[in-house]
Structure formats: C-alpha cells, structure tokens
Write an enzyme that holds these catalytic residues in place. Sequence first.
Site, mmCIF file in Angstrom:
data_model
loop_
_atom_site.group_PDB
_atom_site.id
_atom_site.type_symbol
_atom_site.label_atom_id
_atom_site.label_comp_id
_atom_site.label_asym_id
_atom_site.label_seq_id
_atom_site.Cartn_x
_atom_site.Cartn_y
_atom_site.Cartn_z
ATOM 1 N N LYS A 30 1.093 -1.144 0.061
ATOM 2 C CA LYS A 30 -0.029 -0.065 -0.407
ATOM 3 C C LYS A 30 0.925 1.296 -0.130
ATOM 4 O O LYS A 30 0.156 1.843 -0.720
ATOM 5 C CB LYS A 30 -0.465 -0.006 1.471
ATOM 6 C CG LYS A 30 -2.124 -1.144 1.195
ATOM 7 C CD LYS A 30 -2.773 -1.469 2.016
ATOM 8 C CE LYS A 30 -3.732 -2.075 2.145
ATOM 9 N NZ LYS A 30 -4.388 -3.375 3.165
ATOM 10 N N GLN B 45 -5.161 -1.808 9.028
ATOM 11 C CA GLN B 45 -4.897 -3.360 8.205
ATOM 12 C C GLN B 45 -5.467 -4.282 9.521
ATOM 13 O O GLN B 45 -5.442 -4.592 10.377
ATOM 14 C CB GLN B 45 -3.777 -3.189 8.304
ATOM 15 C CG GLN B 45 -3.269 -4.275 7.219
ATOM 16 C CD GLN B 45 -3.854 -5.195 5.733
ATOM 17 O OE1 GLN B 45 -3.959 -3.460 5.163
ATOM 18 N NE2 GLN B 45 -3.684 -5.980 5.763
ATOM 19 N N ASP C 239 -11.338 2.501 2.205
ATOM 20 C CA ASP C 239 -11.876 0.733 2.932
ATOM 21 C C ASP C 239 -13.085 0.120 3.054
ATOM 22 O O ASP C 239 -13.350 -0.445 2.093
ATOM 23 C CB ASP C 239 -11.553 0.114 4.490
ATOM 24 C CG ASP C 239 -10.312 -0.549 3.983
ATOM 25 O OD1 ASP C 239 -9.261 -1.370 2.929
ATOM 26 O OD2 ASP C 239 -9.620 -0.586 5.358
HETATM 27 N N1 GUN Z 1 -7.026 -7.446 5.792
HETATM 28 C C1 GUN Z 1 -7.109 -8.017 4.570
HETATM 29 N N2 GUN Z 1 -7.679 -7.938 3.139
HETATM 30 C C2 GUN Z 1 -7.685 -5.726 3.723
HETATM 31 C C3 GUN Z 1 -8.299 -5.079 3.620
HETATM 32 O O1 GUN Z 1 -8.606 -4.747 2.029
HETATM 33 N N3 GUN Z 1 -7.795 -3.753 4.460
HETATM 34 C C4 GUN Z 1 -7.786 -4.205 5.434
HETATM 35 N N4 GUN Z 1 -7.957 -2.603 6.414
HETATM 36 N N5 GUN Z 1 -7.357 -4.924 5.929
HETATM 37 C C5 GUN Z 1 -7.069 -6.055 5.094
#
Ligand code: GUN
Length: 279
Positions: free
Chosen positions: A52, A96, A119
């Site tokens: 990211k 996350q 998200d």
């Molecule tokens: N963990 C696995 N995929 C994601 C996601 O798309 N966003 C977040 N915040 N955590 C994750």
Amino acid sequence: MAMIIDGKTISGQIKDELKEKAARKREAGVNITLAVIQVGADPASSVYVRNKKKGCEYIGIGSEAYELPEQTTQEELLRLIDELNHKEEINGILVQLPLPSHIDEDTVIRAIDPKKDVDGFHPQSVGALCIGQPGFVSCTPAGIIQLLKRSGITIEGKECVVLGRSNIVGKPMAILLLRENATVTIAHSRTQNLKEVTKRADILIVAIGKPKMITADYIKEGAVVIDVGINRDESGKLCGDVDFESAASVCSAITPVPGGVGPMTIAMLLNNCMESADL
Ligand code: GUN
C-alpha cells in the site's frame, strides 16, 4: 482457450491514470495523504501494508505508517484514530485487518470518520452503497467491476453468482453487480445443490476461501470466472479458490492467482484516496 484477465496490466493502467490525477492535484496545491495503521506484525499484513505504501509512492501521494505493537490496547488505537480523524492533512485512514483478538474490529471500524474511510468498511459507507448514495466502496469488489468493464465484459442483464457472503467481498460485490443491472445470486457454504446454482452463472465470482474448490463441473460453458481467493497449495504455491486448469477448460475468461484480483485491490484503494481529497 479461455482469455486470461490480466489484473496486473489493468491495475497498472489505473495507477497510471491516478498518477496523472495526483500530479494535477499537486499543481493545484492539493496534497493527499493516507494513514495506514498496523497493530502487531502479522507477516501477511506487513506485505499488504508495504504494498500500500509503495502504491502511494508510485502515484505520488503521501503515506504515514503507524506500526503499533501487538499489545496496543483498544483505547490507544481509538485515540490514534480520533487524532487522525481531526488531522486536516490526513485524507484517508486504513486500519489493516485482522486486528489482535483483544481488539474489537467493529468498534475500530466505526471509529473512523466515514469521510476518511477509504476501505469502505464503515456501516455508513456500506449503507450508502446499499441505497445508491455516494460513499467509499470496498476495494476488492470495486476492483472486480473495473476488471470486468476494462476487459470488455458486459454485466448488465447477466446472471451473476457470488460465492461467499463476507462483509468485505461477497455482500458489497452483490450490491455492485446489482447496481450494474445484473441478476444476482449470493451462494455460500450452506447453499444446497451448489453446482446447480453456480452453473447458472454467466459471471461467477468466487470468494469462498477454499483452495481450488471450484472445478469445471461448477461452471457453465463460456462463463466468466473471477477468483478472489488467495491460498497456498500443498507445495506452498499461491493458488485461488478456483482450480485454474480445470476451470479454464470450460470458461471463456478467467482471472489468475496471483495477478488477477489481488493487484486491483490496491489500485482501488488508491482511487478511494484520490476521491477522499474531494470531500
Ligand atoms: N486485510 C485484508 N484485506 C484488507 C483490506 O482490504 N483492508 C484492510 N484494512 N485490511 C485487510
């Protein structure tokens, strides 16, 4: 032979478009910054978080990483989120998942200002999606819509079956397909006569979390198959929820794992970050 839907190339196109947009915004004096919070050091989460950050660098927006120890309390995490909610220079906040078991994920997600919920997990974002109002859309399902559209696959009027009903993928996926005027069925682990249901699909989206479960006998001849799964097979190799070789023998188009849906999630997160600057 089935067409391979190349998520790496398509996500690359989207990121290049976003890079240009970010440059135009910078010229206009608008700087965008994403805050990424990770609690603990789960290795898979660390890889996602790193990617990211790399994505932000690539398109030319800022990122701030908050790497908190595993034993961080829920109160400490909520305090940080509150601080970031009030920081004008932060446009997006991403926590996350999964979080350590002593922290309640729902409470944490609710604490994020919906205007910074890149998200798309906040109940307000999900509610807005359901009733067709503006709001952030969960990145993986939004990425799948882009994969289909940019591969020239018509969604309108098609029979779409979504296999899996998670809040992050299955449910928002079904709503997005409905918004594109598809006829949508959500199937899941308790669905009876699953093969009969999946065989109705012109577009089959698989997010069931079982390695290589979906073989040719679940798929209608000529269907489009989107594989959301990321698993490791017996030999430790990455594989999806679809048995690629078997499925490719009957379908007209399919996403590979890796290199299909995965790269689209980050591209759509970056897209949401760009949109957050306009709120
Ligand atoms: N963990 C696995 N995929 C994601 C996601 O798309 N966003 C977040 N915040 N955590 C994750």
